[in-house]
Design a protein around this motif. Structure first.
Motif, PDB file in Angstrom:
ATOM      1  N   ALA A   4       0.864  -1.190   0.000  1.00 51.29           N
ATOM      2  CA  ALA A   4       0.000   0.000   0.000  1.00 51.29           C
ATOM      3  C   ALA A   4       0.900   1.239   0.000  1.00 51.29           C
ATOM      4  N   PHE A   5       0.536   2.209  -0.791  1.00 51.95           N
ATOM      5  CA  PHE A   5       1.332   3.426  -1.038  1.00 51.95           C
ATOM      6  C   PHE A   5       1.080   4.427   0.088  1.00 51.95           C
ATOM      7  N   ARG A   6       2.114   4.728   0.914  1.00 46.21           N
ATOM      8  CA  ARG A   6       1.967   5.632   2.062  1.00 46.21           C
ATOM      9  C   ARG A   6       2.948   6.799   1.909  1.00 46.21           C
ATOM     10  N   PRO A   7       2.540   7.894   1.240  1.00 50.20           N
ATOM     11  CA  PRO A   7       3.475   8.963   0.901  1.00 50.20           C
ATOM     12  C   PRO A   7       3.562  10.103   1.920  1.00 50.20           C
ATOM     13  N   ASP A   8       3.350   9.828   3.183  1.00 55.74           N
ATOM     14  CA  ASP A   8       3.349  10.889   4.192  1.00 55.74           C
ATOM     15  C   ASP A   8       4.650  11.697   4.199  1.00 55.74           C
ATOM     16  N   LYS A   9       5.781  11.011   4.073  1.00 54.10           N
ATOM     17  CA  LYS A   9       7.072  11.705   4.133  1.00 54.10           C
ATOM     18  C   LYS A   9       7.289  12.612   2.929  1.00 54.10           C
ATOM     19  N   ALA A  10       6.573  12.346   1.845  1.00 55.66           N
ATOM     20  CA  ALA A  10       6.747  13.146   0.631  1.00 55.66           C
ATOM     21  C   ALA A  10       6.088  14.505   0.722  1.00 55.66           C
ATOM     22  N   MET A  11       5.308  14.731   1.793  1.00 57.36           N
ATOM     23  CA  MET A  11       4.622  16.018   1.926  1.00 57.36           C
ATOM     24  C   MET A  11       4.891  16.688   3.276  1.00 57.36           C
ATOM     25  N   GLN A  12       5.974  16.287   3.948  1.00 62.48           N
ATOM     26  CA  GLN A  12       6.289  16.807   5.284  1.00 62.48           C
ATOM     27  C   GLN A  12       6.951  18.194   5.213  1.00 62.48           C
ATOM     28  N   ALA A  13       6.220  19.155   4.684  1.00 62.98           N
ATOM     29  CA  ALA A  13       6.785  20.491   4.447  1.00 62.98           C
ATOM     30  C   ALA A  13       7.068  21.253   5.735  1.00 62.98           C
ATOM     31  N   GLU A  14       6.541  20.785   6.859  1.00 65.54           N
ATOM     32  CA  GLU A  14       6.829  21.433   8.132  1.00 65.54           C
ATOM     33  C   GLU A  14       8.290  21.215   8.558  1.00 65.54           C
ATOM     34  N   ASN A  15       8.961  20.240   7.917  1.00 63.85           N
ATOM     35  CA  ASN A  15      10.370  19.962   8.208  1.00 63.85           C
ATOM     36  C   ASN A  15      11.122  19.959   6.877  1.00 63.85           C
ATOM     37  N   VAL A  16      11.550  21.132   6.458  1.00 66.20           N
ATOM     38  CA  VAL A  16      12.162  21.291   5.138  1.00 66.20           C
ATOM     39  C   VAL A  16      13.429  20.453   5.005  1.00 66.20           C
ATOM     40  N   GLU A  17      14.212  20.370   6.062  1.00 69.46           N
ATOM     41  CA  GLU A  17      15.452  19.598   6.011  1.00 69.46           C
ATOM     42  C   GLU A  17      15.153  18.118   5.755  1.00 69.46           C
ATOM     43  N   ALA A  18      14.178  17.569   6.480  1.00 66.04           N
ATOM     44  CA  ALA A  18      13.819  16.159   6.304  1.00 66.04           C
ATOM     45  C   ALA A  18      13.217  15.922   4.918  1.00 66.04           C
ATOM     46  N   LEU A  19      12.398  16.866   4.447  1.00 66.48           N
ATOM     47  CA  LEU A  19      11.780  16.720   3.137  1.00 66.48           C
ATOM     48  C   LEU A  19      12.831  16.745   2.038  1.00 66.48           C
ATOM     49  N   ASN A  20      13.813  17.619   2.168  1.00 69.09           N
ATOM     50  CA  ASN A  20      14.886  17.671   1.172  1.00 69.09           C
ATOM     51  C   ASN A  20      15.684  16.373   1.155  1.00 69.09           C
ATOM     52  N   ALA A  21      15.947  15.829   2.314  1.00 74.83           N
ATOM     53  CA  ALA A  21      16.655  14.548   2.390  1.00 74.83           C
ATOM     54  C   ALA A  21      15.843  13.453   1.694  1.00 74.83           C
ATOM     55  N   TYR A  22      14.533  13.522   1.861  1.00 72.82           N
ATOM     56  CA  TYR A  22      13.644  12.545   1.219  1.00 72.82           C
ATOM     57  C   TYR A  22      13.677  12.703  -0.304  1.00 72.82           C
ATOM     58  N   ILE A  23      13.635  13.943  -0.758  1.00 76.49           N
ATOM     59  CA  ILE A  23      13.678  14.202  -2.204  1.00 76.49           C
ATOM     60  C   ILE A  23      14.999  13.695  -2.794  1.00 76.49           C
ATOM     61  N   ASN A  24      16.082  13.878  -2.041  1.00 78.05           N
ATOM     62  CA  ASN A  24      17.384  13.389  -2.510  1.00 78.05           C
ATOM     63  C   ASN A  24      17.369  11.859  -2.625  1.00 78.05           C
ATOM     64  N   GLN A  25      16.746  11.197  -1.666  1.00 76.50           N
ATOM     65  CA  GLN A  25      16.621   9.742  -1.738  1.00 76.50           C
ATOM     66  C   GLN A  25      15.791   9.321  -2.951  1.00 76.50           C
ATOM     67  N   LEU A  26      14.721  10.085  -3.200  1.00 70.49           N
ATOM     68  CA  LEU A  26      13.869   9.793  -4.341  1.00 70.49           C
ATOM     69  C   LEU A  26      14.649   9.924  -5.647  1.00 70.49           C
ATOM     70  N   GLU A  27      15.520  10.906  -5.718  1.00 65.47           N
ATOM     71  CA  GLU A  27      16.363  11.056  -6.911  1.00 65.47           C
ATOM     72  C   GLU A  27      17.162   9.781  -7.178  1.00 65.47           C
ATOM     73  N   THR A  28      17.713   9.225  -6.106  1.00 61.93           N
ATOM     74  CA  THR A  28      18.523   8.010  -6.243  1.00 61.93           C
ATOM     75  C   THR A  28      17.656   6.829  -6.668  1.00 61.93           C
ATOM     76  N   VAL A  29      16.508   6.667  -6.014  1.00 57.06           N
ATOM     77  CA  VAL A  29      15.634   5.530  -6.308  1.00 57.06           C
ATOM     78  C   VAL A  29      15.093   5.613  -7.727  1.00 57.06           C
ATOM     79  N   ALA A  30      14.685   6.830  -8.125  1.00 52.00           N
ATOM     80  CA  ALA A  30      14.074   7.012  -9.451  1.00 52.00           C
ATOM     81  C   ALA A  30      15.107   7.269 -10.547  1.00 52.00           C
ATOM     82  N   ASN A  31      16.365   7.450 -10.131  1.00 53.94           N
ATOM     83  CA  ASN A  31      17.460   7.711 -11.073  1.00 53.94           C
ATOM     84  C   ASN A  31      17.177   8.932 -11.945  1.00 53.94           C
ATOM     85  N   VAL A  32      16.767  10.013 -11.274  1.00 55.20           N
ATOM     86  CA  VAL A  32      16.491  11.277 -11.960  1.00 55.20           C
ATOM     87  C   VAL A  32      17.042  12.426 -11.118  1.00 55.20           C
TER      88      VAL A  32
END
Length: 466
Positions: free
Chosen positions: A181-209
């Motif tokens: 089941a798709f649980r994207p809570d961390k992808a919208m955690q804008a209250e913690n910009v540092e954590a969200l940026n770290a998540y986006i960086n991980q997504l770059e690696t996973v998606a290879n983009v």
């Protein structure tokens, strides 16, 4: 005087007994939301003792132990498994009238055939007896699930998960299915910009983009949504304080995303707009694929900062919150419905003061296109007990159609939690039977039995297309 936890536990009449034993008990289990670890299912983990399978990760038990005055060493600390179990056993007699007392003894009975009550005197005896059974293949992870007649279970997975364990399990010929089941809570955690940026960086690696702008972010997340669908996923889930439905423009969200990538702090208004936009995008993708979307609302998390720092999240420091739910729910569903983009939806309420609100809200968007399209989900977390379940069932009965409900789920991290389905079924049968005994419903057990069977199993099977 009735015996404790006998075969007719919670069944207060012959009508209730007949409904449960003939119509509810024989049915399989579709557990469409839980927090079980896919790796343990894929690897068919064999736990060594009850502390490992029962106490590890169970913050329900941890909260009770802390309240009883048990030192953290015996809860999340470095005490041995036997020592931790002894402390739990010492606590159990003091949990009477807390649902943990019922859960504990139901689980000992159903999985291990133990009818002895757990306390300080029986602790070592039960620890040893269950440890011996846990060595057997019948009590491996898969064995425990088969024991409960599980047919389908849906784990809760972050978009970044590679789903390797789901893929490995899907290749085997097992008696039950495990789906993500798709649980994207961390992808919208804008209250913690540092954590969200770290998540986006991980997504770059996973998606290879490379993700430099909002569209790149959405494309990468959509690719993960597609990936889940390719691996059997057809459900999304969100754990939120409340639904977010602020008005926004694409230009505003683009600017907010740019600030996020620059590690700039966001205003409260920007945070809410970003969350609102992301929720809307996710919901549109769910509708596009014919998925079911779930919203678990109302938890006030991580209240104790000191213990959060010590133990981390999901360790027993959350409570019911008092958030304003109605207007945002209405606005969010309206935005989707007005464009014919509202997917099948389940909303779960954690504050019982909002039961009637949730039960009536779903009626605003049941448009006749799908039976029970909008669902007021079963009582969860602090409410998945006798009183909480009864109140949820009564609110849905009074304000909507209980007959269309998709039943119970474990929402648990424990492989010993599946008797919660039995608990729900027993309560449901007793509620129907009480109305029959009181002359409030006709004594038509064949029809009422059908409704019970639908609520416990058939509605979910049809709703989720399992």
């Amino acid at each position: 005087m009735k015996a404790f936890l006998d075969q007719d536990f919670l069944l207060q009449s012959e009508t209730a007994k007949k409904l449960y034993h003939e119509y509810a008990k024989p049915l399989g289990i579709i557990d469409y939301h839980n927090h079980l670890i896919p790796e343990q299912i894929a690897n068919n983990t064999q736990f060594e003792n009850l502390s490992q399978v029962w106490l590890n990760g169970d913050h329900y038990k941890w909260r009770a132990m802390r309240t009883h005055g048990i030192n953290e060493q015996y809860i999340t600390g470095d005490a041995s498994d036997r020592e931790k179990f002894r402390k739990w056993a010492e606590t159990v007699p003091y949990t009477m009238r807390n649902p943990l007392y019922h859960w504990t003894h139901l689980e000992l009975q159903r999985y291990f055939g133990i009818t002895e009550q757990l306390n300080a005197d029986s602790a070592d005896r039960i620890f040893d007896q269950t440890a011996e059974q846990l060595k057997d293949s019948s009590h491996s992870v898969r064995g425990l699930l088969k024991m409960m007649n599980v047919e389908v279970l849906c784990t809760t997975d972050d978009p970044l998960d590679n789903l390797e364990h789901h893929q490995a399990f899907a290749k085997e010929q097992e008696s039950f299915r495990m789906l993500p089941a798709f649980r994207p809570d961390k992808a919208m955690q804008a209250e913690n910009v540092e954590a969200l940026n770290a998540y986006i960086n991980q997504l770059e690696t996973v998606a290879n983009v490379s993700i430099d702008d909002l569209q790149g972010y959405l494309d990468a997340l959509k690719a993960r949504h597609d990936y889940f669908a390719e691996n059997g996923g057809s459900i999304s889930d969100h754990g939120l304080e409340q639904v977010y439905a602020a008005d926004f423009t694409e230009s505003e969200i683009n600017q907010i995303f740019s600030k996020i990538r620059q590690n700039s702090s966001l205003s409260e208004d920007e945070i809410i707009k970003f969350k609102s936009a992301m929720l809307l995008y996710f919901a549109q993708w769910d509708h596009e694929k014919g998925w079911v979307q779930q919203y678990h609302l109302g938890a006030l998390r991580n209240n104790n900062a000191r213990m959060l720092e010590q133990n981390g999240p999901d360790t027993g420091w959350d409570s019911i919150g008092d958030f304003v739910q109605g207007k945002a729910l209405s606005k969010f569903f309206n935005k989707l419905d007005s464009k014919d983009q509202l997917a099948k939806t389940i909303i779960y309420n954690l504050n019982p003061a909002d039961n009637e609100l949730f039960a009536t809200m779903i009626g605003n968007f049941n448009d006749g296109s799908v039976r029970g399209k909008m669902q007021f989900g079963s009582a969860w977390w602090f409410l998945d007990q006798k009183d909480g379940m009864t109140k949820q069932i009564n609110a849905l009965s009074n304000m909507g159609l209980l007959s269309c409900m998709v039943g119970m789920l474990t929402d648990s991290r424990s492989f010993l939690s599946f008797p919660r389905h039995e608990y729900f079924r027993r309560l449901l049968c007793n509620i129907f039977a009480e109305d029959i005994e009181n002359g409030e419903l006709p004594n038509d057990l064949e029809w009422v039995g059908k409704l019970v069977s639908d609520i416990c199993y058939h509605n979910a099977k049809q709703y989720f297309n399992f």
